[in-house]
Design a protein around this motif. Structure first.
Motif, PDB file in Angstrom:
ATOM      1  N   GLY A 253     -98.874   8.994 -83.731  1.00 48.98           N
ATOM      2  CA  GLY A 253     -98.623  10.020 -82.722  1.00 48.98           C
ATOM      3  C   GLY A 253     -97.675   9.616 -81.611  1.00 48.98           C
ATOM      4  O   GLY A 253     -96.763  10.367 -81.260  1.00 48.98           O
ATOM      5  N   ARG A 254     -97.858   8.424 -81.064  1.00 51.40           N
ATOM      6  CA  ARG A 254     -97.053   7.993 -79.920  1.00 51.40           C
ATOM      7  C   ARG A 254     -95.573   7.924 -80.284  1.00 51.40           C
ATOM      8  O   ARG A 254     -94.712   8.372 -79.495  1.00 51.40           O
ATOM      9  CB  ARG A 254     -97.542   6.636 -79.426  1.00 51.40           C
ATOM     10  N   GLY A 262    -100.296  16.424 -85.636  1.00 54.17           N
ATOM     11  CA  GLY A 262    -101.244  15.348 -85.387  1.00 54.17           C
ATOM     12  C   GLY A 262    -102.551  15.867 -84.802  1.00 54.17           C
ATOM     13  O   GLY A 262    -103.644  15.487 -85.238  1.00 54.17           O
ATOM     14  N   PHE A 263    -102.418  16.778 -83.821  1.00 54.70           N
ATOM     15  CA  PHE A 263    -103.623  17.348 -83.217  1.00 54.70           C
ATOM     16  C   PHE A 263    -104.374  18.230 -84.214  1.00 54.70           C
ATOM     17  O   PHE A 263    -105.608  18.266 -84.218  1.00 54.70           O
ATOM     18  CB  PHE A 263    -103.251  18.140 -81.961  1.00 54.70           C
ATOM     19  N   VAL A 264    -103.619  18.936 -85.064  1.00 58.58           N
ATOM     20  CA  VAL A 264    -104.262  19.763 -86.093  1.00 58.58           C
ATOM     21  C   VAL A 264    -105.079  18.888 -87.039  1.00 58.58           C
ATOM     22  O   VAL A 264    -106.227  19.214 -87.379  1.00 58.58           O
ATOM     23  CB  VAL A 264    -103.206  20.574 -86.881  1.00 58.58           C
ATOM     24  N   THR A 452    -105.179   1.572 -80.356  1.00 48.26           N
ATOM     25  CA  THR A 452    -104.325   0.705 -79.524  1.00 48.26           C
ATOM     26  C   THR A 452    -103.037   1.414 -79.123  1.00 48.26           C
ATOM     27  O   THR A 452    -102.431   1.081 -78.098  1.00 48.26           O
ATOM     28  CB  THR A 452    -103.970  -0.612 -80.247  1.00 48.26           C
ATOM     29  N   SER A 453    -102.631   2.419 -79.914  1.00 45.68           N
ATOM     30  CA  SER A 453    -101.438   3.179 -79.542  1.00 45.68           C
ATOM     31  C   SER A 453    -101.660   3.964 -78.257  1.00 45.68           C
ATOM     32  O   SER A 453    -100.707   4.301 -77.545  1.00 45.68           O
ATOM     33  CB  SER A 453    -101.039   4.138 -80.673  1.00 45.68           C
ATOM     34  N   VAL A 454    -102.928   4.257 -77.939  1.00 42.20           N
ATOM     35  CA  VAL A 454    -103.271   5.004 -76.732  1.00 42.20           C
ATOM     36  C   VAL A 454    -103.614   4.067 -75.582  1.00 42.20           C
ATOM     37  O   VAL A 454    -103.059   4.178 -74.478  1.00 42.20           O
ATOM     38  CB  VAL A 454    -104.452   5.964 -77.001  1.00 42.20           C
ATOM     39  N   VAL A 455    -104.545   3.121 -75.825  1.00 44.28           N
ATOM     40  CA  VAL A 455    -105.090   2.308 -74.730  1.00 44.28           C
ATOM     41  C   VAL A 455    -104.230   1.083 -74.412  1.00 44.28           C
ATOM     42  O   VAL A 455    -104.418   0.455 -73.366  1.00 44.28           O
ATOM     43  CB  VAL A 455    -106.532   1.860 -75.039  1.00 44.28           C
ATOM     44  N   PHE A 456    -103.287   0.737 -75.285  1.00 45.05           N
ATOM     45  CA  PHE A 456    -102.441  -0.436 -75.025  1.00 45.05           C
ATOM     46  C   PHE A 456    -100.964  -0.048 -75.010  1.00 45.05           C
ATOM     47  O   PHE A 456    -100.323  -0.081 -73.969  1.00 45.05           O
ATOM     48  CB  PHE A 456    -102.702  -1.510 -76.077  1.00 45.05           C
TER      49      PHE A 456
END
Length: 531
Positions: A253-254, A262-264, A452-456
């Motif tokens: 996603g990022r 992606g959200f779907v 990790t793509s979100v939190v890092f």
């Protein structure tokens, strides 16, 4: 509960007798006989395969920065190198065990280790990130065929009075894999042997795997489930689809600016999982051979243990990847220095695991596991403080204190978690439950790696700019991991206050083995996460 009987049918040849056992009992042995010697050789072979799998998981993290540099891998490719293996492993674990029950554990084990060796070769010669990711997914799928057969082969090969010693050796192998993997990965990737850079971390599997295949054909005896089973292919497809629909968009996603598809997919994932549950209920009524025994979730302690396993896998999946990137791409350390830094952690895990199972849990019960979650969280908070206080000048010895705390906490959790979760499960379902616990842990690991793509990486504007941005992102990710551990602490109240002693558990002296076939009770092995 039926009494176990031995049904053997030797196939005479010029080599050692090949026995096929349709029920899971240990072979009769005589002093000095070839059968007596064969069982120890068979043990060495399956433990070697276990060691290969354990080391392969721990060895890759430490070499990821080198892979990124030499292959030009993107952020999502880095995640898929680790998450792809964990996802394929999780999706295939229960299926791999069932295949062994149906078609023979020796046969499926040999197919698995052959495929694992071929996949290692493909990883080692990968020309681009895409080929490496695909090879890692293949490798995880083959590990899922190989690993579930190990405990089943031990069950049918050794008599009950020897299994305590055998499982002690098995635990030692798990500990050795956890301790040696990071250092071996660091030595192989930093050594740049024959100019191959990181590739020897995979190619080292080739001679070991080839030897295991050749010797396994001769010395491992065949065994199957005592009754015919069916493979739930629809259940496999639905469960795997639900996992992929959640993990793929999180990982990609990022890089794609979080597209609508992606959200779907992520919204649809729970719906597909609900369809899986509905189909499993139908499968139970139809032929009684579902992929997952849903009645297990009526046991409060088991349901709580599954949630703990899932969230704990998520926490460790995040930590070990971002920790490696922090040391090598944030602080600029070599792989060897980063690998050596993890030694105190690995030693602390091993020491705490032994004490928790043998002395603490029988006396204090779930409080030991809850203390482990709090100690791990304290270690993370200390790590955050040290990273902020010392900044780019932090030394490896200064990391020892938080790592030892985290290792002690992890050891208090991972060693007794399986047995505590299984303690109120009826014996006839303990094998299915054990397989589901391990599968859930791998699912959590894959989900953590995807997150990790979100939190890092989500905290880094340009992930090609190394140094301080990676250090800041590391601290941010640790706050998330600490929060997950507090959730784990709360969920642990669902676990029994004290595990029920083995001899008092429901269902008598037998239980369903690692994949649902009747087998003598034995401790479930826990794969210990390691850097």
């Amino acid at each position: 509960m039926s009494t176990e009987t031995s049904k053997t049918s030797p196939e005479r040849s010029n080599g050692p007798a090949q026995e096929e056992r349709n029920e899971t009992t240990a072979p009769a042995t005589t002093n000095g006989s070839s059968v007596d010697r064969r069982r120890w050789l068979a043990l060495a072979i399956v433990m070697t395969a276990t060691f290969m799998d354990l080391v392969d998981v721990t060895i890759v993290n430490i070499a990821i920065p080198s892979m990124r540099q030499h292959l030009g891998a993107s952020t999502s490719a880095i995640q898929w190198i680790t998450a792809g293996y964990a996802l394929a492993f999780a999706a295939g674990l229960i299926t791999g065990g069932r295949l062994g029950d149906i078609y023979g554990r020796k046969r499926v084990f040999l197919i698995g280790i052959t495929g694992f060796t071929v996949a290692s070769l493909l990883c080692g010669i990968a020309a681009n990130p895409g080929m490496l990711v695909a090879s890692r997914i293949f490798q995880g799928g083959m590990a899922a065929m190989m690993v579930p057969q190990v405990l089943a082969i031990i069950h049918v090969t050794f008599p009950p009075h020897e299994r305590g010693k055998v499982f002690g050796m098995f635990g030692a192998i798990v500990g050795l894999g956890a301790v040696s993997g990071p250092m071996l990965g660091a030595l192989l990737s930093d050594g740049n042997f024959f100019g191959l850079e990181w590739r020897p971390i995979f190619l080292i599997n080739l001679p070991v795997g080839i030897a295991a295949v050749i010797l396994g054909r001769v010395f491992i005896s065949e065994s199957k489930a005592p009754k015919a089973l069916r493979l739930d292919l629809v259940g496999v497809v639905l469960a795997t689809s639900a996992l992929v629909m959640l993990i793929y968009p999180l990982t990609q996603g990022r890089e794609n600016d979080w597209p609508l598809w992606g959200f779907v997919c992520m919204i649809a994932s729970p719906l597909v999982f609900a369809a899986f549950v509905a189909y499993e209920k139908y499968k139970i009524k139809k032929d009684g051979s579902p992929l997952v025994e849903l009645s297990l979730f009526k046991v409060k302690s088991f349901a709580g243990g599954i949630v703990v396993q899932l969230t704990f896998g998520l926490a460790t999946g995040i930590f070990f990847l971002v920790w490696t990137l922090y040391m090598q791409m944030g602080l600029g350390w070599s792989a060897l220095r980063a690998g050596a830094t993890g030694i105190p952690f690995s030693l602390a895990v091993s020491a705490a695991a032994g004490i928790s199972v043998g002395k603490l849990v029988p006396r204090f019960g779930r409080k030991v596991l809850q203390a482990g979650a709090l100690i791990m969280a304290a270690g993370l908070l200390l790590y955050i403080w040290e990273s902020e206080h010392y900044g780019m000048e932090i030394a490896a010895w200064q990391m020892a204190a938080p790592l030892v705390l985290m290792g002690i906490g992890m050891g208090l959790i991972v060693a007794p978690l399986n047995d505590t979760t299984l303690s109120e499960v009826p014996r006839e379902h303990a094998g299915s439950a054990s397989g589901l616990i391990n599968t859930t842990g791998q699912m959590g690991n894959a989900l953590g790696l995807a997150l990790t793509s979100v939190v890092f990486f989500g905290m880094i504007e340009d992930d090609m700019v190394f140094g301080p941005p990676y250090v800041e992102a590391f601290r941010g990710a640790l706050w998330w991991v600490a929060a997950v551990l507090l959730v784990i602490f709360a969920v642990m109240f669902m676990l029994p206050r004290k595990p029920i002693p083995m001899e008092q558990r429901e269902g008598g002296s037998e239980y369903a083995g690692p994949t649902g076939s009747p087998e003598p009770a034995a401790p479930a092995a826990e794969k210990v996460p390691a850097p």
